[in-house]
Design a protein around this motif. Structure first.
Motif, mmCIF file in Angstrom:
data_model
loop_
_atom_site.group_PDB
_atom_site.id
_atom_site.type_symbol
_atom_site.label_atom_id
_atom_site.label_comp_id
_atom_site.label_asym_id
_atom_site.label_seq_id
_atom_site.Cartn_x
_atom_site.Cartn_y
_atom_site.Cartn_z
ATOM 1 N N LEU A 232 38.969 48.100 39.510
ATOM 2 C CA LEU A 232 37.919 47.198 39.010
ATOM 3 C C LEU A 232 37.966 47.189 37.489
ATOM 4 O O LEU A 232 38.520 48.087 36.868
ATOM 5 C CB LEU A 232 36.547 47.679 39.470
ATOM 6 N N ALA B 81 28.147 41.354 40.584
ATOM 7 C CA ALA B 81 28.829 40.798 41.765
ATOM 8 C C ALA B 81 29.176 39.316 41.550
ATOM 9 O O ALA B 81 30.251 38.868 41.951
ATOM 10 C CB ALA B 81 27.955 40.965 43.001
ATOM 11 N N HIS C 290 32.221 39.566 39.057
ATOM 12 C CA HIS C 290 33.437 40.300 39.447
ATOM 13 C C HIS C 290 33.836 40.083 40.902
ATOM 14 O O HIS C 290 34.990 40.301 41.254
ATOM 15 C CB HIS C 290 33.263 41.785 39.146
ATOM 16 N N ILE C 291 32.917 39.662 41.755
ATOM 17 C CA ILE C 291 33.303 39.374 43.143
ATOM 18 C C ILE C 291 33.435 37.863 43.326
ATOM 19 O O ILE C 291 34.416 37.362 43.841
ATOM 20 C CB ILE C 291 32.277 39.957 44.144
ATOM 21 N N TYR D 83 32.502 45.847 46.410
ATOM 22 C CA TYR D 83 33.720 45.041 46.297
ATOM 23 C C TYR D 83 34.475 45.002 47.633
ATOM 24 O O TYR D 83 34.916 43.950 48.081
ATOM 25 C CB TYR D 83 34.626 45.583 45.175
ATOM 26 N N GLN E 216 32.747 42.795 49.776
ATOM 27 C CA GLN E 216 32.556 41.471 49.144
ATOM 28 C C GLN E 216 31.089 41.063 49.251
ATOM 29 O O GLN E 216 30.753 39.940 49.627
ATOM 30 C CB GLN E 216 33.470 40.421 49.798
#
Ligand code: SF4
Length: 218
Positions: free
Chosen positions: A9, A25, A28-29, A174, A177
């Protein structure tokens, strides 16, 4: 446990995560990003600090900018704004291609004033450097553009545990998700993703009520 490089990450994500887990999230997701004044001014400061070819030696200090760092144990990678290697032949560590031994001191450039999230990011950078260089780093500095001052940060066990806990939680989200739900609070006003996140929507009991209210507002 160690992580595979493909699963690393972004280290700097810890500041988003500390600000709001949902914001982290979304960025980054879900790969969503919007600039506002706070993020743009922060980026400009980092561009200045991240001149990756910059290495300078003055007396007993070697200064590098934009040094890439990673941790297999935490599963993160990133760049340090500045790392200072201060000559200390007694207590320092050897650095490839350099004579003597050095103490390692990370320095992170920041916008605004001292925040916990900045401390955790700097601590995470120090922990990566420790893993890469097999050394112990006791302190680093946060440099704030507004005050033009360095704040010394001691890397306590408390900060280190928090960093490990945050990255474990981030890895968990992550892998699944999973984007946490909206928790509207004061910080939402300065959030760069507030228009994407739609914090208003979650505060209305139903979509019908939201539509009624927004149409009613026009
Ligand atoms: S608007 Fe609020 S809940 Fe949404 S991402 Fe930003 S801080 Fe988090």
């Amino acid at each position: 446990m160690t992580y595979n490089e493909d699963d690393y990450l972004q280290l700097s994500g810890i500041q988003h995560f500390e600000f709001c887990r949902r914001q982290w999230a979304l960025i980054h997701i879900e790969q969503q990003w919007e600039d506002n004044y706070l993020t743009v001014s922060g980026e400009l400061m980092h561009e200045k600090a991240h001149d990756k070819d910059f290495v300078e030696k003055r007396r007993n200090v070697i200064t590098t900018r934009g040094m890439p760092v990673y941790s297999r144990e935490m599963g993160v990678r990133g760049d340090c704004d500045v790392v200072e290697f201060i000559r200390d032949d007694e207590n320092g560590v050897e650095i490839f291609g350099r004579e003597g031994k050095y103490n390692v001191v990370p320095v992170e450039y920041k916008h605004g004033t001292l925040k916990d999230a900045d401390i955790f990011q700097l601590t995470a950078e120090a922990m990566c450097l420790e893993e890469m260089l097999c050394c112990r780093i006791e302190y680093g500095y946060l440099y704030y553009g507004k005050t033009r001052k360095r704040e010394k940060i001691d890397f306590t066990e408390e900060y280190r545990s928090r960093v490990i806990k945050d990255f474990e939680e981030m890895q968990g989200y992550y892998i699944k998700q999973y984007t946490p739900k909206v928790k509207k609070r004061k910080a939402c006003n300065s959030c760069s993703l507030k228009d994407i996140c739609l914090p208003k929507l979650e505060t209305y009991k139903s979509a019908k009520k939201y539509i009624d209210m927004t149409i009613g507002e026009e």
